[in-house]
Design an enzyme around this catalytic site. Structure first.
Site, short mmCIF file in Angstrom:
data_model
loop_
_atom_site.label_atom_id
_atom_site.label_comp_id
_atom_site.label_asym_id
_atom_site.label_seq_id
_atom_site.Cartn_x
_atom_site.Cartn_y
_atom_site.Cartn_z
N ASP A 1 35.40 18.33 -18.43
CA ASP A 1 36.04 17.84 -17.66
C ASP A 1 36.02 17.15 -16.13
OD1 ASP A 1 38.42 17.82 -15.76
OD2 ASP A 1 39.30 20.17 -15.71
N ARG B 1 53.92 3.81 -6.77
CA ARG B 1 52.64 4.24 -7.04
C ARG B 1 51.60 5.08 -5.78
NH1 ARG B 1 54.97 4.09 -11.41
NH2 ARG B 1 53.77 3.16 -13.67
N TYR C 1 48.52 7.21 -6.32
CA TYR C 1 47.84 5.90 -7.18
C TYR C 1 47.18 4.87 -6.90
CZ TYR C 1 46.34 3.19 -10.94
OH TYR C 1 44.90 2.89 -11.99
N LYS D 1 43.43 4.15 -5.44
CA LYS D 1 42.54 3.45 -6.01
C LYS D 1 41.98 2.83 -4.88
CE LYS D 1 42.90 4.69 -10.58
NZ LYS D 1 41.49 4.14 -11.72
N PRO E 1 47.12 4.01 -24.34
CA PRO E 1 47.95 5.59 -24.54
C PRO E 1 49.46 5.85 -23.94
CG PRO E 1 46.36 5.27 -26.17
CD PRO E 1 45.38 3.96 -24.82
N SER E 2 47.90 6.11 -22.46
CA SER E 2 48.77 6.51 -21.27
C SER E 2 49.81 5.59 -21.05
CB SER E 2 48.00 6.65 -20.48
OG SER E 2 47.31 5.61 -19.54
N ARG F 1 53.66 6.80 -20.06
CA ARG F 1 54.52 5.99 -19.34
C ARG F 1 55.60 5.13 -19.30
NH1 ARG F 1 48.81 5.41 -17.75
NH2 ARG F 1 49.58 3.68 -17.58
N ARG G 1 56.32 -9.22 -15.10
CA ARG G 1 55.77 -8.96 -14.05
C ARG G 1 54.47 -9.87 -14.12
NH1 ARG G 1 54.74 -2.61 -11.92
NH2 ARG G 1 53.00 -2.46 -13.22
P1 NAD Z 1 44.08 6.58 -20.67
O1 NAD Z 1 44.79 6.29 -19.42
O2 NAD Z 1 44.97 5.98 -21.83
O3 NAD Z 1 42.85 7.11 -21.14
C1 NAD Z 1 42.20 7.67 -19.78
C2 NAD Z 1 41.01 8.33 -20.24
O4 NAD Z 1 40.55 9.64 -18.97
C3 NAD Z 1 41.61 9.58 -21.55
O5 NAD Z 1 41.22 9.65 -22.80
C4 NAD Z 1 41.91 10.93 -21.09
O6 NAD Z 1 41.97 12.24 -21.17
C5 NAD Z 1 40.60 10.72 -19.84
N1 NAD Z 1 40.83 11.90 -18.71
C6 NAD Z 1 41.64 12.12 -18.47
N2 NAD Z 1 41.38 13.32 -17.31
C7 NAD Z 1 40.03 13.58 -17.20
C8 NAD Z 1 39.66 14.78 -16.83
N3 NAD Z 1 39.89 15.88 -16.04
N4 NAD Z 1 38.06 14.90 -17.35
C9 NAD Z 1 37.86 13.93 -18.51
N5 NAD Z 1 38.43 13.24 -18.98
C10 NAD Z 1 39.65 12.89 -18.38
O7 NAD Z 1 43.04 5.03 -20.15
P2 NAD Z 1 43.61 4.04 -19.69
O8 NAD Z 1 45.04 3.48 -19.43
O9 NAD Z 1 42.88 2.43 -20.06
O10 NAD Z 1 43.06 4.19 -18.00
C11 NAD Z 1 41.31 3.91 -17.64
C12 NAD Z 1 41.32 3.97 -16.83
O11 NAD Z 1 42.15 2.25 -16.14
C13 NAD Z 1 42.20 4.43 -15.59
O12 NAD Z 1 41.65 5.16 -14.63
C14 NAD Z 1 43.08 3.86 -14.95
O13 NAD Z 1 43.61 3.92 -13.23
C15 NAD Z 1 42.36 2.42 -15.22
N6 NAD Z 1 43.58 1.37 -14.73
C16 NAD Z 1 44.00 1.81 -16.00
C17 NAD Z 1 45.31 0.39 -16.24
C18 NAD Z 1 46.69 -0.29 -17.61
O14 NAD Z 1 47.86 -0.37 -17.88
N7 NAD Z 1 46.01 0.38 -18.29
C19 NAD Z 1 45.43 -0.61 -15.12
C20 NAD Z 1 44.50 -0.18 -14.46
C21 NAD Z 1 43.82 0.50 -14.09
#
Ligand code: NAD
Length: 239
Positions: free
Chosen positions: A51, A137, A140, A144, A176-177, A181, A198
């Site tokens: 974690d 957001r 967020y 960020k 997946p996340s 959402r 968008r």
């Molecule tokens: P995701 O959100 O689906 O997965 C995030 C991963 O982080 C998961 O495997 C989860 O188990 C892990 N995680 C969460 N809390 C944790 C903790 N406390 N300790 C350890 N692990 C933890 O993946 P994603 O959507 O590819 O996003 C990855 C990153 O990219 C994030 O920082 C996100 O903000 C950023 N991001 C994503 C997008 C998007 O549209 N998906 C866009 C811009 C930035």
């Protein structure tokens, strides 16, 4: 690639795609996530269940780990809502994971990189906050934007000690996340269509497209860039 790389948030999405890509390119990858089940079938990587918001656990991880050449702080959390609709819990978690966990990881691994003569750090930001404002957001965008500050701060302070530090700012990426959402809006189809509309390219990004940018920044091929926000958003922020 021939390097030892730590990737956080590696169980799914962009982190997972990057961990597997780096492993295919010859890196020794330590894949970190709190989700043991999804880490279990990651191919070609050492895994570590952790974690990242637990400061003591991250410190112990760094103390017991071999020095690394590259670190990708990818784990993150997307909280929904404008200022007044943001819960204290969502706000706290946004900063605990998106910001403070990066500081814990940097403190755990950066000194070893410096002792080894240098390394490359990549932090996951977003276009949301550092580049553009995105509706609903608040936590967020603000967390960020802090990642952008962390990135530039580390880059400036450590450029003379062989450390590079860059951030990646993606637009909306299939993961997946993201699916969760979209489902949480109650009308997944309409929400997906709104997200796609968008994007000037008319589609979302893929985790693999972001992973190739992360691979570049983690490797020596990017040796002349530091302190930068690398936007990869299908043209979302270009106007
Ligand atoms: P995701 O959100 O689906 O997965 C995030 C991963 O982080 C998961 O495997 C989860 O188990 C892990 N995680 C969460 N809390 C944790 C903790 N406390 N300790 C350890 N692990 C933890 O993946 P994603 O959507 O590819 O996003 C990855 C990153 O990219 C994030 O920082 C996100 O903000 C950023 N991001 C994503 C997008 C998007 O549209 N998906 C866009 C811009 C930035």
């Amino acid at each position: 690639m021939g390097k030892r790389v730590v990737v956080t948030g590696a169980a799914q999405g962009i982190g997972r795609a990057t961990a597997e890509l780096c492993a295919r390119e010859g890196a020794t990858v330590v894949a970190v996530d709190r989700n043991a089940e999804r880490l279990a079938d990651l191919s070609g990587c050492e895994v570590r269940v952790l974690d990242l918001t637990d400061r003591e656990a991250v410190t112990a991880f760094g103390e017991n780990a071999d020095a690394v050449d590259a670190l990708f702080n990818c784990a993150g959390y997307v909280d929904a809502g404008e200022l007044m609709a943001t819960s204290d819990e969502g706000y706290r978690l946004s900063f605990d994971l998106n910001v403070h966990a990066i500081t814990y990881m940097l403190r755990a691994f950066l000194p070893g990189m410096v002792s080894n003569g240098g390394g490359s750090i990549v932090n996951m930001a977003s276009v949301a906050g550092p580049i553009i404002g995105v509706a609903n957001r608040y936590a967020y965008c603000s967390s960020k934007a802090a990642v952008a500050g962390i990135t530039r701060s580390v880059a400036v302070d450590y450029v003379g000690r062989g450390i590079r530090c860059n951030a990646i700012c993606p637009g909306t990426v299939q993961s997946p996340s993201l699916d969760e959402r979209l489902a949480a809006t109650g009308d997944e189809q309409a929400a997906r269509a709104a997200f796609v509309s968008r994007q000037p390219m008319g589609r979302l990004g893929s985790a693999e497209e972001i992973a190739y940018l992360a691979l570049y920044l983690l490797s020596d091929e990017s040796a002349y860039t530091t302190g930068q926000l690398h936007t990869i958003d299908g043209g979302w922020s270009m106007a």
